[in-house]
Design a protein around this motif. Structure first.
Motif: not given
Length: 284
Positions: A83-84, A212-213, A110-112, A78-79
């Motif tokens: 979102s993380e 967990f997304a 994805i984070p981009a 989950r870390d």
């Protein structure tokens, strides 16, 4: 008298007790380009792209992301929620004190995409490499052959199995990477930097955190100038999602298709990728 401070090199970013390593290169006063790697590589996958950007006057910040940096390998799945991942890139962008041009390849896209969606005030432009807008990708899983192409995402959910596949040099995982177009030298780099360095399980946690997304994170359009770079010999990412990404960007948009190039664009087409990035940086 000017109240501006002289920029300094950023070598690490700390967030929630994690330390992420940053390779800060190029002129300190240049346009800042954040470079985000994917699986199973580290920040030096940009080793051929960054010098071209630096020579053109850009400052590049290539970050070893969580799961890869030695000081940022939390054990829980989950870390590694999206979102993380977004929070880490946001911390790097904020550390620069200005707006940045964000470039992400593979999982790094994805984070981009997410920071461009949720924090456009920090982002001057986005260049996504290989992976389309997350919403287009999710839709492509059921509307095209993408689900078949992404079989490995399900296989990576199994505990211990991918690690066993990677245990033997030249084994099944190495063969899969070679089949995807990765060179023998880059497979050897994968073994040194990921397997031998103890980062394989935490790198795989990017996939294992998908249950967990929060799907609401991806249900936004991008409002910053965007370029989508995709290669037609990519065995992991199909054309369907890429072609439908434009409708999810409410800003200047360009699609760049590279012919005869595999999934590993940063190392196999660095000049073409750098040209696309510089075109986007210049237009923004």
């Amino acid at each position: 008298m000017s109240d501006q401070t002289t920029p300094t090199r950023i070598t690490t970013v700390e967030r929630d007790g994690l330390v992420l390593d940053v390779h800060d290169e190029g002129p300190l006063d240049g346009e800042i380009v954040v470079l985000l790697h994917g699986f199973p590589e580290r920040a030096d996958c940009w080793r051929l792209v960054a010098p071209i950007l630096n020579e053109a006057g850009c400052r590049t910040l290539a970050m070893d992301q969580r799961g890869y940096a030695k000081g940022a390998r939390p054990p829980r799945r989950r870390d590694y929620r999206m979102s993380e991942l977004l929070g880490d890139v946001r911390a790097l962008a904020e550390a620069t004190g200005g707006r940045v041009h964000v470039v992400g390849h593979d999982w790094g896209a994805i984070p981009a995409w997410l920071i461009a969606m949720h924090h456009p005030e920090l982002v001057a432009s986005l260049t996504a490499v290989s992976v389309p807008h997350p919403q287009a990708f999710l839709t492509s899983m059921v509307r095209s052959a993408q689900g078949l192409k992404s079989w490995y995402m399900l296989a990576f959910q199994a505990p211990f199995v991918p690690e066993l596949m990677a245990r033997t040099p030249g084994g099944l995982l190495d063969k899969q990477l070679r089949a995807s177009g990765m060179t023998a030298d880059d497979v050897a780099r994968f073994r040194r930097q990921i397997v031998d360095d103890g980062a394989l399980t935490t790198a795989l946690n990017w996939y294992r955190a998908l249950p967990f997304a929060d799907p609401r994170l991806t249900r936004h359009k991008v409002t910053v100038p965007t370029t989508m770079v995709w290669s037609d010999d990519d065995i992991a990412l199909g054309r369907w999602g890429v072609e439908r990404t434009a409708r999810l960007v409410d800003a200047p948009y360009r699609f760049v298709e590279l012919n005869g190039i595999s999934h590993w664009i940063p190392t196999q087409a660095p000049e073409q990728l750098a040209a696309a990035i510089l075109d986007r940086v210049g237009s923004a």
